[in-house]
Design a protein around this motif. Structure first.
Motif, PDB file in Angstrom:
ATOM      1  N   TYR A 118      -4.762   2.540   1.448  1.00  0.00           N
ATOM      2  CA  TYR A 118      -5.192   1.964   0.175  1.00  0.00           C
ATOM      3  C   TYR A 118      -6.665   2.261   0.036  1.00  0.00           C
ATOM      4  CZ  TYR A 118      -0.996  -0.882  -0.556  1.00  0.00           C
ATOM      5  OH  TYR A 118       0.279  -1.309  -0.783  1.00  0.00           O
TER       6      TYR A 118
ATOM      7  N   THR B  14      -9.975   1.568  -2.390  1.00  0.00           N
ATOM      8  CA  THR B  14     -10.550   0.815  -3.499  1.00  0.00           C
ATOM      9  C   THR B  14     -11.894   1.451  -3.828  1.00  0.00           C
ATOM     10  OG1 THR B  14      -9.496  -1.179  -2.654  1.00  0.00           O
ATOM     11  CG2 THR B  14     -11.246  -1.488  -4.274  1.00  0.00           C
TER      12      THR B  14
ATOM     13  N   ASN C  76     -13.677   0.534  -0.216  1.00  0.00           N
ATOM     14  CA  ASN C  76     -12.909  -0.022   0.885  1.00  0.00           C
ATOM     15  C   ASN C  76     -11.678   0.844   1.140  1.00  0.00           C
ATOM     16  OD1 ASN C  76     -12.211  -2.049   2.819  1.00  0.00           O
ATOM     17  ND2 ASN C  76     -10.737  -2.874   1.360  1.00  0.00           N
TER      18      ASN C  76
ATOM     19  N   GLY D  81      -5.420  -2.250  -4.309  1.00  0.00           N
ATOM     20  CA  GLY D  81      -6.234  -1.041  -4.209  1.00  0.00           C
ATOM     21  C   GLY D  81      -6.141  -0.246  -5.499  1.00  0.00           C
TER      22      GLY D  81
ATOM     23  N   GLN E  25      -8.004   0.753   3.495  1.00  0.00           N
ATOM     24  CA  GLN E  25      -7.109   0.000   4.377  1.00  0.00           C
ATOM     25  C   GLN E  25      -5.989   0.943   4.791  1.00  0.00           C
ATOM     26  OE1 GLN E  25      -5.280  -3.436   2.570  1.00  0.00           O
ATOM     27  NE2 GLN E  25      -4.140  -3.941   4.413  1.00  0.00           N
TER      28      GLN E  25
END
Length: 160
Positions: free
Chosen positions: A74, A76, A138, A108, A140
């Motif tokens: 994910y 962002t 970010n 996301g 993940q």
């Protein structure tokens, strides 16, 4: 989004067969759908020209070619605006190991499918390329442990 193109039963049968065996000869395909070779080829060409058939690919065994780690990531962005999206997509498209990139809703902005030789190669890729994209806020990661279904065959039920 794109427009739906009307497909008859024969078109659907052609697409079902080609999805499971893109290397089938036109002669064999024509036999399976019950048409002579010339109209069969004409229908396949129509499906290609219309963009319904986008391309033909060989599906590779990732383990046998040394790509043992697959992940979903994910991503962002720092801001969800056209400029950031354009920067992100331009950079992601330069990274061969990112084999899919989907703009999504939810926690996301994008979901990436990333493939690498091993965890060390994956970590290096993420640290030196993906997280280095200036608009990324970010990341993940989810390592894929096992895959139980990996079909590229589109369901063609319905229609005529």
């Amino acid at each position: 989004m794109g427009q739906n193109i009307k497909l008859d039963k024969i078109d659907r049968k052609i697409l079902e067969i080609l999805q499971s065996n893109a290397k089938i000869t036109n002669a064999q395909l024509s036999k399976e759908i019950g048409l002579s070779p010339a109209p069969t080829l004409e229908r396949v060409k129509k499906l290609e020209v219309s963009g319904i058939i986008k391309s033909y690919h060989a599906k590779l065994d990732t383990d046998k070619i040394g790509l043992g780690v697959s992940t979903f990531v994910y991503a962002t962005l720092k801001g969800h605006n056209r400029g950031n999206i354009d920067v992100f997509l331009e950079e992601i498209n330069k990274i061969d190991e990112v084999i899919e990139c989907h703009h999504v809703t939810g926690s996301g902005d994008f979901v990436l499918k990333v493939i690498a030789a091993d965890i060390a190669a994956y970590q290096k890729l993420m640290l030196e390329k993906v997280s280095d994209i200036s608009v990324v806020d970010n990341l993940q990661s989810m390592v894929i442990l096992s895959t139980f279904k990996d079909s590229k065959v589109m369901p063609l039920s319905g229609g005529e």
